[in-house]
Design an enzyme around this catalytic site. Structure first.
Site, PDB file in Angstrom:
ATOM      1  N   LYS A  83       0.861  -1.190   0.000  1.00  0.00           N
ATOM      2  CA  LYS A  83       0.000   0.000   0.000  1.00  0.00           C
ATOM      3  C   LYS A  83       0.895   1.236   0.000  1.00  0.00           C
ATOM      4  O   LYS A  83       1.745   1.411   0.895  1.00  0.00           O
ATOM      5  CB  LYS A  83      -0.892  -0.048   1.238  1.00  0.00           C
TER       6      LYS A  83
HETATM    7  O1  G3P Z   1      -9.029   1.846   4.036  1.00  0.00           O
HETATM    8  C1  G3P Z   1      -8.897   3.159   4.442  1.00  0.00           C
HETATM    9  C2  G3P Z   1      -9.726   3.357   5.643  1.00  0.00           C
HETATM   10  O2  G3P Z   1      -9.209   2.623   6.693  1.00  0.00           O
HETATM   11  C3  G3P Z   1      -9.904   4.746   6.088  1.00  0.00           C
HETATM   12  O3  G3P Z   1     -11.074   4.751   6.801  1.00  0.00           O
HETATM   13  O4  G3P Z   1     -12.704   5.514   8.430  1.00  0.00           O
HETATM   14  O5  G3P Z   1     -10.278   6.072   8.729  1.00  0.00           O
HETATM   15  O6  G3P Z   1     -11.612   7.173   6.947  1.00  0.00           O
HETATM   16  P1  G3P Z   1     -11.435   5.957   7.774  1.00  0.00           P
END
Ligand code: G3P
Length: 215
Positions: A83
Site C-alpha cells: 500500500k
Molecule cells: O481503508 C482506508 C480506511 O481505513 C480509512 O477509513 O474511516 O479512517 O476514513 P477511515
C-alpha cells in the site's frame, strides 16, 4: 463486488471470514497501531488466516524508501499487496513495483486525476476514501462514479477499491456503481446482515411455532 475487511484485528477478521464475507484484507498504520504487534508479524498472521490480497502500507515517503520497505513487505507472503500513498514519490515507486510484478494499492486518493495517475503507473488497486470526503461535506460516491467511468473509458486494469466506508448505504451505492472492491470495517460488515423486519419476522415465526402440535 469483492469484500475486503478493513481491519488489523485477527478476531474481527476471523469472525467476518466465518460469515463467508471476506475476499481480502486492508490494513493501515492507524489500524495496526491498535493491535500492539510489529507490522510484519501482524501482516504474516493475517496472511495465515485469509487466502486473498492483504494490503500492508509503507511508512516511507521517498521513492527509494518506499521501494525498500515495499519489497520487504512483499517478501512476507505472496498475497501481500504493498500500500503506497498517492504522492509523487509514491507514483514513481508504483511504476517500479509494477515492473517487478509486486502488487500495489495506491491509497489516500481524493480526486479523479490522482486515480488516473495511479492507473497510468500500473497500480493494482486505487483506494478512494469516500467517508473522509463526506466528512468535509463532499460527495464521496461521486468520486467512485468518476473513477469507474474514466477507467472504463480507457480500459485501465486498475481495480477500484472503495475505502473509508462508514455505512451499509455506502456498500450498496458502491455495488450499484460497479466498483470492483469495497473494504469495509467489521462493524459495517455486521450491519450488512441486519434488518429489524428480519428480527421481528423471526420472533413471530418462533412464537407461532409454539402453537404447532408436536405430534
Ligand atoms: O481503508 C482506508 C480506511 O481505513 C480509512 O477509513 O474511516 O479512517 O476514513 P477511515
Amino acid at each position: 463486488m469483492k469484500f475486503f475487511i478493513d481491519s488489523g484485528d485477527l478476531g474481527e477478521i476471523h469472525e467476518a471470514q466465518a460469515m463467508g464475507a471476506i475476499d481480502g484484507v486492508t490494513t493501515n498504520p492507524s489500524l495496526l497501531s491498535k493491535g500492539g504487534k510489529p507490522t510484519k508479524q501482524a501482516i504474516a498472521e493475517i496472511c495465515e488466516l485469509v487466502d486473498g490480497p492483504i494490503s500492508a502500507e509503507v511508512l516511507a515517503t521517498d521513492t527509494q524508501g518506499i521501494l525498500d520497505e515495499g519489497r520487504e513487505l512483499a517478501k512476507i507472503h505472496p498475497n501481500v499487496v504493498v500500500k503506497v500513498p498517492l504522492i509523487v514519490d509514491g507514483l514513481k515507486a508504483v511504476q517500479v513495483f509494477t515492473k517487478e510484478k509486486i502488487k500495489t494499492n495506491v491509497t489516500l486518493c481524493f480526486s479523479p486525476t490522482q486515480a488516473l495517475l495511479a492507473a497510468k503507473a500500473g497500480a493494482t488497486y486505487i483506494s478512494p476514501f469516500i467517508g473522509r470526503l463526506d466528512d468535509l461535506s463532499g460527495e464521496g460516491m461521486e468520486l467512485i462514479e468518476q473513477i469507474t467511468t474514466i477507467y472504463s473509458n480507457y480500459g485501465f486494469a486498475t481495480e477500484v477499491l472503495v475505502a473509508s466506508i462508514r455505512s451499509p448505504l455506502h456498500v450498496t451505492q458502491a455495488a450499484l456503481i460497479g466498483a470492483d472492491v469495497a473494504t469495509i470495517p467489521f462493524k459495517v460488515i455486521t450491519q450488512l446482515a441486519k434488518h429489524p423486519l428480519t428480527d421481528i419476522g423471526l420472533a413471530k415465526f418462533l412464537e407461532d411455532a409454539k402453537k404447532i402440535p408436536k405430534s
